[in-house]
Design a protein around this motif. Sequence first.
Motif, PDB file in Angstrom:
ATOM      1  N   GLU A 394       0.844  -1.417  -0.027  1.00 31.67           N
ATOM      2  CA  GLU A 394      -0.139  -0.044  -0.182  1.00 31.67           C
ATOM      3  C   GLU A 394       0.881   1.300   0.108  1.00 31.67           C
ATOM      4  O   GLU A 394       0.601   2.261  -0.739  1.00 31.67           O
ATOM      5  N   SER A 395       1.960   1.313   0.837  1.00 30.32           N
ATOM      6  CA  SER A 395       2.868   2.340   0.855  1.00 30.32           C
ATOM      7  C   SER A 395       3.584   2.476  -0.326  1.00 30.32           C
ATOM      8  O   SER A 395       3.663   3.833  -0.757  1.00 30.32           O
ATOM      9  N   ALA A 396       3.927   1.563  -1.046  1.00 32.33           N
ATOM     10  CA  ALA A 396       4.868   1.781  -2.254  1.00 32.33           C
ATOM     11  C   ALA A 396       3.929   1.844  -3.637  1.00 32.33           C
ATOM     12  O   ALA A 396       4.366   2.757  -4.375  1.00 32.33           O
ATOM     13  N   LEU A 397       2.946   1.276  -3.703  1.00 33.18           N
ATOM     14  CA  LEU A 397       2.204   1.130  -4.875  1.00 33.18           C
ATOM     15  C   LEU A 397       0.817   1.836  -4.629  1.00 33.18           C
ATOM     16  O   LEU A 397       0.122   1.743  -5.778  1.00 33.18           O
ATOM     17  N   SER A 398       0.382   1.883  -3.638  1.00 35.78           N
ATOM     18  CA  SER A 398      -1.007   2.484  -3.245  1.00 35.78           C
ATOM     19  C   SER A 398      -1.918   1.421  -3.752  1.00 35.78           C
ATOM     20  O   SER A 398      -2.993   1.540  -4.325  1.00 35.78           O
ATOM     21  N   PHE A 399      -1.561   0.017  -3.374  1.00 36.57           N
ATOM     22  CA  PHE A 399      -2.262  -1.134  -4.083  1.00 36.57           C
ATOM     23  C   PHE A 399      -2.195  -2.177  -2.800  1.00 36.57           C
ATOM     24  O   PHE A 399      -1.177  -2.419  -2.280  1.00 36.57           O
ATOM     25  N   THR A 400      -3.349  -2.973  -2.583  1.00 35.95           N
ATOM     26  CA  THR A 400      -3.277  -4.222  -1.990  1.00 35.95           C
ATOM     27  C   THR A 400      -3.904  -5.415  -2.812  1.00 35.95           C
ATOM     28  O   THR A 400      -4.850  -5.198  -3.303  1.00 35.95           O
ATOM     29  N   PRO A 401      -3.604  -6.584  -2.581  1.00 37.30           N
ATOM     30  CA  PRO A 401      -4.113  -7.667  -3.352  1.00 37.30           C
ATOM     31  C   PRO A 401      -5.574  -8.045  -2.820  1.00 37.30           C
ATOM     32  O   PRO A 401      -5.667  -7.702  -1.500  1.00 37.30           O
ATOM     33  N   ASP A 402      -6.379  -8.559  -3.370  1.00 35.78           N
ATOM     34  CA  ASP A 402      -7.732  -9.073  -2.755  1.00 35.78           C
ATOM     35  C   ASP A 402      -7.511 -10.059  -1.909  1.00 35.78           C
ATOM     36  O   ASP A 402      -8.132 -10.295  -1.005  1.00 35.78           O
ATOM     37  N   GLU A 403      -6.404 -10.880  -1.998  1.00 39.03           N
ATOM     38  CA  GLU A 403      -6.040 -12.043  -0.974  1.00 39.03           C
ATOM     39  C   GLU A 403      -4.601 -12.374  -1.627  1.00 39.03           C
ATOM     40  O   GLU A 403      -3.750 -12.259  -2.471  1.00 39.03           O
ATOM     41  N   LEU A 404      -3.765 -12.392  -0.266  1.00 39.62           N
ATOM     42  CA  LEU A 404      -2.209 -12.555   0.071  1.00 39.62           C
ATOM     43  C   LEU A 404      -2.218 -13.862   0.497  1.00 39.62           C
ATOM     44  O   LEU A 404      -2.508 -14.091   1.808  1.00 39.62           O
ATOM     45  N   GLU A 405      -1.675 -14.878  -0.139  1.00 37.18           N
ATOM     46  CA  GLU A 405      -1.720 -16.331   0.557  1.00 37.18           C
ATOM     47  C   GLU A 405      -0.242 -16.597   0.469  1.00 37.18           C
ATOM     48  O   GLU A 405       0.538 -16.453  -0.583  1.00 37.18           O
ATOM     49  N   PHE A 406       0.440 -17.254   1.543  1.00 37.27           N
ATOM     50  CA  PHE A 406       1.823 -17.855   1.725  1.00 37.27           C
ATOM     51  C   PHE A 406       1.896 -19.198   1.652  1.00 37.27           C
ATOM     52  O   PHE A 406       0.987 -19.893   2.206  1.00 37.27           O
ATOM     53  N   VAL A 407       2.589 -19.821   0.676  1.00 40.63           N
ATOM     54  CA  VAL A 407       2.722 -21.216   0.641  1.00 40.63           C
ATOM     55  C   VAL A 407       4.173 -21.644   0.989  1.00 40.63           C
ATOM     56  O   VAL A 407       5.089 -20.837   1.136  1.00 40.63           O
ATOM     57  N   GLU A 408       4.244 -22.918   1.307  1.00 42.67           N
ATOM     58  CA  GLU A 408       5.555 -23.560   1.558  1.00 42.67           C
ATOM     59  C   GLU A 408       6.419 -23.283   0.678  1.00 42.67           C
ATOM     60  O   GLU A 408       6.166 -23.496  -0.836  1.00 42.67           O
ATOM     61  N   TYR A 409       7.800 -23.644   1.011  1.00 47.33           N
ATOM     62  CA  TYR A 409       8.838 -23.718   0.147  1.00 47.33           C
ATOM     63  C   TYR A 409       8.848 -24.831  -0.798  1.00 47.33           C
ATOM     64  O   TYR A 409       8.247 -25.736  -0.586  1.00 47.33           O
ATOM     65  N   GLY A 410       8.910 -24.295  -2.156  1.00 47.79           N
ATOM     66  CA  GLY A 410       8.994 -25.369  -3.402  1.00 47.79           C
ATOM     67  C   GLY A 410       7.516 -25.672  -3.667  1.00 47.79           C
ATOM     68  O   GLY A 410       7.393 -26.486  -4.721  1.00 47.79           O
ATOM     69  N   SER A 411       6.490 -24.878  -3.272  1.00 54.52           N
ATOM     70  CA  SER A 411       5.133 -25.269  -3.813  1.00 54.52           C
ATOM     71  C   SER A 411       4.825 -24.372  -5.204  1.00 54.52           C
ATOM     72  O   SER A 411       4.248 -24.858  -6.025  1.00 54.52           O
ATOM     73  N   ILE A 412       5.577 -23.500  -5.376  1.00 52.81           N
ATOM     74  CA  ILE A 412       5.306 -22.884  -6.724  1.00 52.81           C
ATOM     75  C   ILE A 412       6.220 -23.293  -7.888  1.00 52.81           C
ATOM     76  O   ILE A 412       7.317 -23.597  -7.747  1.00 52.81           O
TER      77      ILE A 412
END
Length: 427
Positions: A394-412
Amino acid sequence: MTEDIERASRAELRELQSKRLQRTVRHAYENVPRYREKLEEASVSPEDVETIDDVRELPFTTKADFRAEYPDGLFAVDDEEIRRIHASSGTTGKPKIVAYTADDLEVWNEVMARSMRAAGIDSNDTVQNAYGYGLFTGGLGFHGGAEALGANVVPTSSGNTQRQIELARDLGSDAIGCTPSYALYLAETAEEMGVDPRELPISTVLYGAETCTEPMREEIETRLDATGIENYGLSELIGPGVAVECHEAQDGLHIWEDHFYPEVIDPETGEPLPEGEEGELVLTSLSKEALPVLRYRTGDMTTLTYEECACGRTMARMDGVTGRADDLLIVRGVNLYPSQIEDVVLEFDAVEPQYRIDLHREGNLDRLDLTVELAEEFDGDRDELREDVLVRLESALSFTPDELEFVEYGSIERTEVGKVKRVYDHR
């Protein structure tokens, strides 16, 4: 030029375009080395340009030319003649830098005032400008046009939606300039505040900067009880002010042909297409001093018609853009690129440089979900990390995603060959 040019005969307009094209080509040839090289490679000299039809003999200009000549290699005037610099965000790092002389700024204000007048705005109106101010041309483009028209400008810029609603209501804003998705978000937010958006004083929405379908326009007009008027422009030519719908007909966008000459070409062959056939829009500046542009391939797909409009204006009309060639993401009124999101997210040591962006359409609004991979050694609090990342976005881009999800290492999913895929568009 007065309002008379908007209703000039095709013969009168053609004569003016021919004179201005001759002057533009000579100016570019004599003052921009890259254009001189491109013209010589095409075996075209300024003396060969006699009428506007000769524009087809000129070489195309592309985004690659702007990248190759970054930052000011395409400028045609000395630094002391430049009065303003703007920039268009670059998809691969470097932005496209554009410049304006005092006369260029006067032309810009003129075409923007003309656009607002065509939209039904007059000097008695209050225009709330919710486009972003700064290097982006939208904010100052609309601001200058409204002032040139003699209207009252409320420079709210983008974001701060609750305050936008309060100011519109308290100041009696007659019109608002913003993206179409932001107009719907504005209506949504008003309802959440307990304010009926139809009761706001806004009677005209001057929207642009992203594709807007007819159903989306209809929803804007219904939700805000206002007339939606589409505007078109791009920084490389001038900014907003290249074309606009008239409020009388709302039947295509009038291109101000005395300053911007339009063509539609086959994007594969580069050959000009006949009237009414869809292709890539190509524009040539006819009055720019600081940055003359010859046959710029916009990447925007549209059609052209030369029939006189029901409003009486005779300049060519383009249909709404049906698609864009770049990867700019515009979500609820905010313009950003995946690389900008990546720059912010990767400030955090707790995450890996692996992420994906999923775009969905819910009703007529876009939704952006961001998935980020955690660092292998992460053992902290995910909720705390999520809050920190959202605040930073929000500070840098004046933007926040509708959903922010964190996934475990190696998932992507990784890729070993070719370009990594970051954006998944499900719309």
